[in-house]
Design a protein around this motif. Sequence first.
Motif, PDB file in Angstrom:
ATOM      1  N   LEU A  44       0.822  -1.211   0.000  1.00 56.49           N
ATOM      2  CA  LEU A  44       0.000   0.000   0.000  1.00 56.49           C
ATOM      3  C   LEU A  44       0.857   1.263   0.000  1.00 56.49           C
ATOM      4  CD1 LEU A  44      -2.836  -1.002   2.510  1.00 56.49           C
ATOM      5  CD2 LEU A  44      -2.993  -0.828   0.008  1.00 56.49           C
ATOM      6  N   THR A  45       1.965   1.229   0.743  1.00 54.78           N
ATOM      7  CA  THR A  45       2.866   2.388   0.776  1.00 54.78           C
ATOM      8  C   THR A  45       3.452   2.665  -0.601  1.00 54.78           C
ATOM      9  OG1 THR A  45       3.428   1.989   3.089  1.00 54.78           O
ATOM     10  CG2 THR A  45       4.955   3.338   1.821  1.00 54.78           C
ATOM     11  N   ASN A  46       3.955   1.611  -1.251  1.00 56.44           N
ATOM     12  CA  ASN A  46       4.555   1.793  -2.579  1.00 56.44           C
ATOM     13  C   ASN A  46       3.531   2.277  -3.598  1.00 56.44           C
ATOM     14  OD1 ASN A  46       7.235   1.103  -1.971  1.00 56.44           O
ATOM     15  ND2 ASN A  46       6.806  -1.083  -2.144  1.00 56.44           N
ATOM     16  N   VAL A  47       2.348   1.686  -3.574  1.00 52.98           N
ATOM     17  CA  VAL A  47       1.296   2.098  -4.507  1.00 52.98           C
ATOM     18  C   VAL A  47       0.911   3.557  -4.260  1.00 52.98           C
ATOM     19  CG1 VAL A  47      -1.134   1.788  -5.127  1.00 52.98           C
ATOM     20  CG2 VAL A  47       0.361  -0.204  -4.918  1.00 52.98           C
ATOM     21  N   SER A  48       0.735   3.919  -3.005  1.00 51.04           N
ATOM     22  CA  SER A  48       0.320   5.283  -2.661  1.00 51.04           C
ATOM     23  C   SER A  48       1.352   6.311  -3.096  1.00 51.04           C
ATOM     24  CB  SER A  48       0.091   5.395  -1.150  1.00 51.04           C
ATOM     25  OG  SER A  48      -0.933   4.517  -0.732  1.00 51.04           O
ATOM     26  N   LEU A  49       2.636   5.984  -2.877  1.00 52.26           N
ATOM     27  CA  LEU A  49       3.695   6.929  -3.271  1.00 52.26           C
ATOM     28  C   LEU A  49       3.794   7.030  -4.793  1.00 52.26           C
ATOM     29  CD1 LEU A  49       6.445   6.089  -0.619  1.00 52.26           C
ATOM     30  CD2 LEU A  49       5.053   8.158  -0.747  1.00 52.26           C
ATOM     31  N   ASN A  50       3.664   5.890  -5.476  1.00 51.61           N
ATOM     32  CA  ASN A  50       3.733   5.906  -6.945  1.00 51.61           C
ATOM     33  C   ASN A  50       2.574   6.689  -7.553  1.00 51.61           C
ATOM     34  OD1 ASN A  50       6.096   4.426  -7.070  1.00 51.61           O
ATOM     35  ND2 ASN A  50       5.048   2.448  -7.182  1.00 51.61           N
ATOM     36  N   LEU A  51       1.419   6.640  -6.892  1.00 53.98           N
ATOM     37  CA  LEU A  51       0.241   7.372  -7.385  1.00 53.98           C
ATOM     38  C   LEU A  51       0.199   8.813  -6.867  1.00 53.98           C
ATOM     39  CD1 LEU A  51      -2.519   4.606  -6.998  1.00 53.98           C
ATOM     40  CD2 LEU A  51      -1.441   5.396  -9.121  1.00 53.98           C
ATOM     41  N   ARG A  52       1.248   9.167  -6.103  1.00 57.45           N
ATOM     42  CA  ARG A  52       1.341  10.526  -5.536  1.00 57.45           C
ATOM     43  C   ARG A  52       0.174  10.844  -4.604  1.00 57.45           C
ATOM     44  NH1 ARG A  52       6.482  12.692  -6.204  1.00 57.45           N
ATOM     45  NH2 ARG A  52       7.368  11.654  -8.011  1.00 57.45           N
ATOM     46  N   LEU A  53      -0.318   9.835  -3.930  1.00 55.31           N
ATOM     47  CA  LEU A  53      -1.381  10.076  -2.948  1.00 55.31           C
ATOM     48  C   LEU A  53      -0.776  10.771  -1.716  1.00 55.31           C
ATOM     49  CD1 LEU A  53      -3.304   6.657  -3.132  1.00 55.31           C
ATOM     50  CD2 LEU A  53      -3.859   8.813  -4.286  1.00 55.31           C
ATOM     51  N   PRO A  54      -1.560  11.571  -1.010  1.00 58.06           N
ATOM     52  CA  PRO A  54      -1.025  12.363   0.114  1.00 58.06           C
ATOM     53  C   PRO A  54      -0.855  11.532   1.389  1.00 58.06           C
ATOM     54  CG  PRO A  54      -3.354  12.825  -0.160  1.00 58.06           C
ATOM     55  CD  PRO A  54      -2.979  11.891  -1.289  1.00 58.06           C
ATOM     56  N   VAL A  55       0.125  10.603   1.371  1.00 56.67           N
ATOM     57  CA  VAL A  55       0.300   9.711   2.522  1.00 56.67           C
ATOM     58  C   VAL A  55       1.568  10.016   3.332  1.00 56.67           C
ATOM     59  CG1 VAL A  55      -0.966   7.813   1.464  1.00 56.67           C
ATOM     60  CG2 VAL A  55       1.501   8.020   1.073  1.00 56.67           C
ATOM     61  N   GLU A  56       2.347  10.993   2.862  1.00 55.79           N
ATOM     62  CA  GLU A  56       3.612  11.260   3.551  1.00 55.79           C
ATOM     63  C   GLU A  56       3.395  11.702   4.994  1.00 55.79           C
ATOM     64  OE1 GLU A  56       6.549  13.524   1.434  1.00 55.79           O
ATOM     65  OE2 GLU A  56       5.976  12.633  -0.486  1.00 55.79           O
ATOM     66  N   GLY A  57       2.317  12.446   5.246  1.00 51.38           N
ATOM     67  CA  GLY A  57       2.020  12.883   6.609  1.00 51.38           C
ATOM     68  C   GLY A  57       1.758  11.709   7.531  1.00 51.38           C
ATOM     69  N   LEU A  58       1.011  10.711   7.032  1.00 53.45           N
ATOM     70  CA  LEU A  58       0.712   9.521   7.819  1.00 53.45           C
ATOM     71  C   LEU A  58       1.990   8.716   8.078  1.00 53.45           C
ATOM     72  CD1 LEU A  58      -1.299   7.562   9.113  1.00 53.45           C
ATOM     73  CD2 LEU A  58      -1.608   6.517   6.855  1.00 53.45           C
ATOM     74  N   ILE A  59       2.815   8.566   7.031  1.00 53.71           N
ATOM     75  CA  ILE A  59       4.082   7.840   7.186  1.00 53.71           C
ATOM     76  C   ILE A  59       4.966   8.528   8.228  1.00 53.71           C
ATOM     77  CG2 ILE A  59       6.238   7.190   6.019  1.00 53.71           C
ATOM     78  CD1 ILE A  59       4.542   6.927   3.427  1.00 53.71           C
ATOM     79  N   LYS A  60       5.001   9.863   8.155  1.00 48.54           N
ATOM     80  CA  LYS A  60       5.862  10.625   9.075  1.00 48.54           C
ATOM     81  C   LYS A  60       5.411  10.450  10.520  1.00 48.54           C
ATOM     82  CE  LYS A  60       8.344  15.015   9.339  1.00 48.54           C
ATOM     83  NZ  LYS A  60       8.389  15.172  10.792  1.00 48.54           N
ATOM     84  N   LYS A  61       4.111  10.444  10.747  1.00 51.89           N
ATOM     85  CA  LYS A  61       3.596  10.357  12.127  1.00 51.89           C
ATOM     86  C   LYS A  61       3.744   8.957  12.719  1.00 51.89           C
ATOM     87  CE  LYS A  61       0.118  14.043  11.768  1.00 51.89           C
ATOM     88  NZ  LYS A  61      -1.326  14.338  11.692  1.00 51.89           N
ATOM     89  N   THR A  62       3.964   7.958  11.884  1.00 52.56           N
ATOM     90  CA  THR A  62       4.018   6.586  12.388  1.00 52.56           C
ATOM     91  C   THR A  62       5.427   6.005  12.252  1.00 52.56           C
ATOM     92  OG1 THR A  62       3.177   5.833  10.223  1.00 52.56           O
ATOM     93  CG2 THR A  62       1.570   6.132  11.995  1.00 52.56           C
ATOM     94  N   VAL A  63       5.667   5.272  11.173  1.00 52.27           N
ATOM     95  CA  VAL A  63       6.924   4.522  11.052  1.00 52.27           C
ATOM     96  C   VAL A  63       8.137   5.451  10.927  1.00 52.27           C
ATOM     97  CG1 VAL A  63       6.688   4.246   8.530  1.00 52.27           C
ATOM     98  CG2 VAL A  63       8.041   2.602   9.840  1.00 52.27           C
ATOM     99  N   PHE A  64       7.990   6.598  10.267  1.00 48.71           N
ATOM    100  CA  PHE A  64       9.119   7.524  10.102  1.00 48.71           C
ATOM    101  C   PHE A  64       9.571   8.049  11.460  1.00 48.71           C
ATOM    102  CE2 PHE A  64      11.060  11.676   9.529  1.00 48.71           C
ATOM    103  CZ  PHE A  64      11.901  11.496   8.438  1.00 48.71           C
TER     104      PHE A  64
END
Length: 397
Positions: A44-64
């Motif tokens: 899901l992370t790879n797909v979301s990033l490839n589609l430029r979906l706005p998931v960086e905020g969620l990634i930053k708040k959790t695993v990052f």
Amino acid sequence: MITTKIFNNTKRAFSLKTDGELNRAIFMFKSIGSPVMVKVGTFLTNVSLNLRLPVEGLIKKTVFNQFCGGVTEEDCLPNIRKIYTKKLHGILDYSVEGKETDEEFDAATQRKINIIKFIADKPEMPFAVFKPTGVGAFDIWAKVTNKETLTAEEEESWNKIKDRVKRLCKTAYDLDVCVLVDAEESWMQDAADDLIEEMMALYNKEKVIIFNTIQCYRWDRLQYIKDLHERGQAKGFKIGAKIVRGAYMEKENARASKMGYPTPICEDKEATDVNFNAVMAYIMNHLEDFELFIGTHNEVSSYLAMQLTQDRDLAKDDGRIWFAQLYGMSDHISFNLAANGYNSAKLIPFGPVRDVVPYLIRRAQENTSVKGQTGRELALLLEEKDRRKGKHKKTIH
């Protein structure tokens, strides 16, 4: 004898975590403890990033935020200075991977040089780090390792790689900053080993500046370290050895099976443990010629290193022996070692969220494959949560 089990002290291990940060860590280790969740999350992370979906905020708040110190060096400073109040050091690792062009490699090299300059006057950050494939294409390292004939263009690329490595090492030498060089897959590693040995011969004459990484899940590494020791003695240079278990086991075994050669990896986890401890003991028996950086999340190996230090009448803070764990993991080892007077550090990855995702995915995948590691982390975090609840109840009553 080392009889006190210092790593069970969860109050000290998680003293810098707020209740919210403790709960986030519990959520993260529950998640990465499930291979299914890691696979789904990775997809899901790879797909979301490839589609430029706005998931960086969620990634930053959790695993990052669990495994990275920040986006820039400056972002990381508050975290590093906070852990330094507990006598724990920080090691900045710009963890951007997968670059391919000379321009990208030149930029990455300059970034690493800038980091060396950034930490040169900061005692809380005694080491810099770089990865061979961060400064040159994997295929070139592999061809040189396999002694393949290079084209004129490849020869030029190899010369650029050597120049980048030498510039990094010379900068570290000039500014008196120790530098750790990562190890990677076995089929490119000989070229890296040889080049880093050249750098040791140049810059490790009086003291250790350059450290090479020894992956002890490779069954040939004890003999390699013995042979390197002989060459160091003959040529008059000291050896910096960062010892780890290793990070590419499944890939190594799969490639060996597919291509029909004996795997370079120890037959099982127990054999790897024996090999790691044997390499560590050999180096600690020859500290007049070595400096040792113990990169491990294994409690047994950590206790053994403490015992060897005591048996050899060495000071706990002998400058030739360092312990390190990854940021966001094994705080029970890092903080308790530091509190008990040992040289202890956290390797702190950083970089733009999107660019660091490959590192984070690898970290999650490694955790699912290390038997017992994630469970131990989770159990300690839950123990600390229970301890705090109990303390809170006592306060109320």
